[in-house]
Design a protein around this motif. Sequence first.
Motif, short mmCIF file in Angstrom:
data_model
loop_
_atom_site.label_atom_id
_atom_site.label_comp_id
_atom_site.label_asym_id
_atom_site.label_seq_id
_atom_site.Cartn_x
_atom_site.Cartn_y
_atom_site.Cartn_z
N GLN A 189 0.82 -1.21 0.00
CA GLN A 189 0.00 0.00 0.00
C GLN A 189 0.85 1.26 0.00
OE1 GLN A 189 -2.61 -0.39 3.36
NE2 GLN A 189 -3.75 -2.11 2.47
N ALA A 190 1.99 1.22 0.71
CA ALA A 190 2.86 2.39 0.79
C ALA A 190 3.51 2.70 -0.55
CB ALA A 190 3.93 2.17 1.86
N ARG A 191 3.62 1.69 -1.42
CA ARG A 191 4.29 1.90 -2.70
C ARG A 191 3.32 2.01 -3.87
NH1 ARG A 191 8.30 -2.90 -3.43
NH2 ARG A 191 6.35 -4.02 -3.05
N THR A 192 2.03 2.09 -3.57
CA THR A 192 1.02 2.11 -4.63
C THR A 192 0.24 3.41 -4.61
OG1 THR A 192 0.80 -0.30 -4.49
CG2 THR A 192 -0.95 0.90 -5.61
N LEU A 193 0.08 3.98 -5.77
CA LEU A 193 -0.73 5.18 -5.91
C LEU A 193 -2.15 4.77 -6.27
CD1 LEU A 193 -0.99 8.31 -6.21
CD2 LEU A 193 -0.51 7.96 -8.63
N VAL B 227 10.40 4.16 -14.92
CA VAL B 227 10.32 5.15 -13.85
C VAL B 227 8.93 5.76 -13.78
CG1 VAL B 227 11.13 7.46 -13.19
CG2 VAL B 227 12.78 5.67 -13.76
N ARG B 228 8.31 5.99 -14.92
CA ARG B 228 6.97 6.59 -14.91
C ARG B 228 5.94 5.64 -14.32
NH1 ARG B 228 5.76 9.94 -20.38
NH2 ARG B 228 4.09 10.69 -19.02
N ALA B 229 6.21 4.33 -14.36
CA ALA B 229 5.32 3.39 -13.70
C ALA B 229 5.46 3.45 -12.18
CB ALA B 229 5.59 1.97 -14.19
N LEU B 230 6.63 3.89 -11.70
CA LEU B 230 6.86 4.00 -10.26
C LEU B 230 6.35 5.33 -9.70
CD1 LEU B 230 10.52 2.65 -10.06
CD2 LEU B 230 8.43 1.40 -9.52
N LEU B 231 6.36 6.37 -10.50
CA LEU B 231 5.94 7.68 -10.02
C LEU B 231 4.42 7.78 -9.99
CD1 LEU B 231 8.45 9.91 -12.01
CD2 LEU B 231 8.47 9.50 -9.55
N PRO B 232 3.88 8.58 -9.03
CA PRO B 232 4.60 9.31 -7.98
C PRO B 232 4.68 8.56 -6.67
CG PRO B 232 2.35 10.05 -8.05
CD PRO B 232 2.46 8.96 -9.10
N ALA B 233 4.28 7.27 -6.64
CA ALA B 233 4.24 6.54 -5.38
C ALA B 233 5.63 6.27 -4.83
CB ALA B 233 3.48 5.23 -5.57
N GLN B 234 6.62 6.07 -5.69
CA GLN B 234 7.97 5.73 -5.24
C GLN B 234 8.98 6.74 -5.78
OE1 GLN B 234 9.12 1.55 -4.90
NE2 GLN B 234 7.25 1.04 -6.03
N VAL B 235 8.86 7.96 -5.31
CA VAL B 235 9.74 9.03 -5.79
C VAL B 235 11.19 8.75 -5.42
CG1 VAL B 235 10.23 11.50 -5.65
CG2 VAL B 235 7.86 10.70 -5.67
N LEU C 148 17.26 5.55 -9.10
CA LEU C 148 17.46 4.94 -10.41
C LEU C 148 18.10 5.93 -11.38
CD1 LEU C 148 14.15 2.91 -10.82
CD2 LEU C 148 16.45 1.95 -10.82
N VAL C 149 17.63 7.17 -11.36
CA VAL C 149 18.22 8.18 -12.25
C VAL C 149 19.67 8.45 -11.86
CG1 VAL C 149 18.08 10.59 -12.97
CG2 VAL C 149 16.01 9.23 -12.77
N ARG C 150 19.94 8.49 -10.58
CA ARG C 150 21.33 8.68 -10.14
C ARG C 150 22.21 7.53 -10.62
NH1 ARG C 150 19.74 10.87 -4.14
NH2 ARG C 150 19.79 13.11 -4.62
N GLY C 151 21.65 6.33 -10.65
CA GLY C 151 22.40 5.20 -11.18
C GLY C 151 22.74 5.38 -12.65
N LEU D 63 13.47 12.26 -18.84
CA LEU D 63 13.55 11.40 -17.68
C LEU D 63 13.83 12.22 -16.42
CD1 LEU D 63 13.86 8.65 -16.22
CD2 LEU D 63 16.25 8.64 -16.99
N VAL D 64 14.81 13.10 -16.50
CA VAL D 64 15.16 13.94 -15.36
C VAL D 64 13.98 14.82 -14.96
CG1 VAL D 64 16.66 15.83 -14.58
CG2 VAL D 64 17.63 13.90 -15.86
N TRP D 65 13.31 15.39 -15.96
CA TRP D 65 12.21 16.30 -15.64
C TRP D 65 11.00 15.54 -15.06
CZ3 TRP D 65 12.26 21.20 -14.79
CH2 TRP D 65 11.06 21.90 -14.68
N ASP D 66 10.76 14.31 -15.54
CA ASP D 66 9.68 13.51 -14.98
C ASP D 66 9.86 13.33 -13.47
OD1 ASP D 66 8.40 13.18 -17.38
OD2 ASP D 66 9.29 11.21 -17.80
N VAL D 67 11.10 13.00 -13.08
CA VAL D 67 11.37 12.76 -11.66
C VAL D 67 11.32 14.07 -10.88
CG1 VAL D 67 13.08 11.90 -10.02
CG2 VAL D 67 12.72 10.70 -12.18
N HIS D 68 11.88 15.15 -11.45
CA HIS D 68 11.88 16.43 -10.75
C HIS D 68 10.47 16.96 -10.52
CE1 HIS D 68 12.84 20.50 -9.55
NE2 HIS D 68 12.13 20.97 -10.56
N THR D 69 9.55 16.65 -11.41
CA THR D 69 8.16 17.10 -11.26
C THR D 69 7.58 16.68 -9.92
OG1 THR D 69 7.84 17.00 -13.65
CG2 THR D 69 5.86 17.03 -12.29
N TYR D 70 7.99 15.49 -9.44
CA TYR D 70 7.47 15.01 -8.16
C TYR D 70 8.48 15.20 -7.02
CZ TYR D 70 3.96 12.74 -11.07
OH TYR D 70 2.95 12.49 -11.96
N HIS D 71 9.77 15.19 -7.34
CA HIS D 71 10.79 15.30 -6.30
C HIS D 71 10.94 16.74 -5.81
CE1 HIS D 71 14.05 13.94 -3.89
NE2 HIS D 71 15.01 14.52 -4.59
#
Length: 424
Positions: free
Chosen positions: A235-239, A310-318, A324-327, A346-354
Amino acid sequence: MSSGPYFATDPISLTLAADHAFAQDLDSPDIVWQLDLEPDQPLSLQTSLGLQAQSFRIFPFVGRNKHFYQNLNEFLTSPRIDSLSGNYAKLNLSPDPDTQVTFEFWAREPYAMSGRFTLRNTGTENADLSARVAGLLVPLNGGQGMAITKLDYKTYLRGQSGELTVALVMDGMPKPVISPNQALEVNKLLMPGEEFSTLWRCSLAFSAARSQERTLKPFPANWEAEIARVEVANQARTLEIETPLHDWNLVFKAVQDQANLLVRQPEDPTQAPTFFDKRNTHTLVGKSLGLNGWSADSGETSVMEIRQFVRALLPAQVGTAVELVRGVLKSSLSKTTPPFPQLAALVWDVHTYHQQPQFLAECLPLVAEQTQRWFSPQHDRDQDALPEWPNPDHARLADLPAFNVWQEDSLPSRISTTESLGLA
């Protein structure tokens, strides 16, 4: 997003696999299971053991007063799935008006599948209720099907196919059953309103010693507490996504569940997480041990695939998406020439939520370098200020019908001359 119940006719994924974010033992096969709810077949879990067997199936049967129910269409009610995630499923059904059964399946470890029967006498008379688990192994050449075995006064089923040893055990003191399939059975006389539960586990190993160790491994002391932790983590990892269309709600949930099963946390906390290309019943055993390399070569991970994941993980697992992006930034992928638009997106997708400037500051040098590479004259063959894809592998468009790398003259579009019009 609907939290259940679900039915076999819903657009849900019935593939179960261990969650590697919590897996401890990595020196093991990574088995993926498929839950079969076909009406004219018995309820079963099936797998090819990672191509180590022709097939392997586990059948959980229930009986009342020595009468066992086989195919699902013989049951009074169809299976109702009350809880479902990537590594756990809970089913309820009634074989007859006086019996209620709950089946639970939990892929606790990559090398094992655990389960629990809960049988309740809802009738007005005493009844002898039975829980039986059978295994049917069709091995490769030189293997052995499931056979009744004893170890330290413990009766269990054992078989072998290829390099794998399969062991099927049941809690308590089960009695062996020979026909029609090798099975283990536990039964209990219940008064009206009473119920009982029993556990079972199927484990796999590459060696006889490891198989024996896993066979004797104790069952969970508190099943409910263990499952509660699994459900809280999921539940904690699901949007939760709600749309007017129930089917789409289930599709969104299935995509997130499958994405969670592909994340792989590193043994070294200083390393960024990675992910698997795929996990299914036909993936070779040990495939999961060779983690996905960050590469833009054909057949390996591309920035486009990383972005989709990554888009499948966002925004539940920011947090996971950030790591992953840092990797990617630290990997060999950044030394090549990945497609600049996808990397920046990719960077902007993550930044939108981070929403952390420090994260953008980390990414800026690489994005700037890739931008300069992208707009270099060598990627602009026709000198119109719009770069072409430098490599078909970067575009990942080679499978589209509009492109043909072998017969470029037969179709109107060529990958080697396709430009990114979005940069105009």
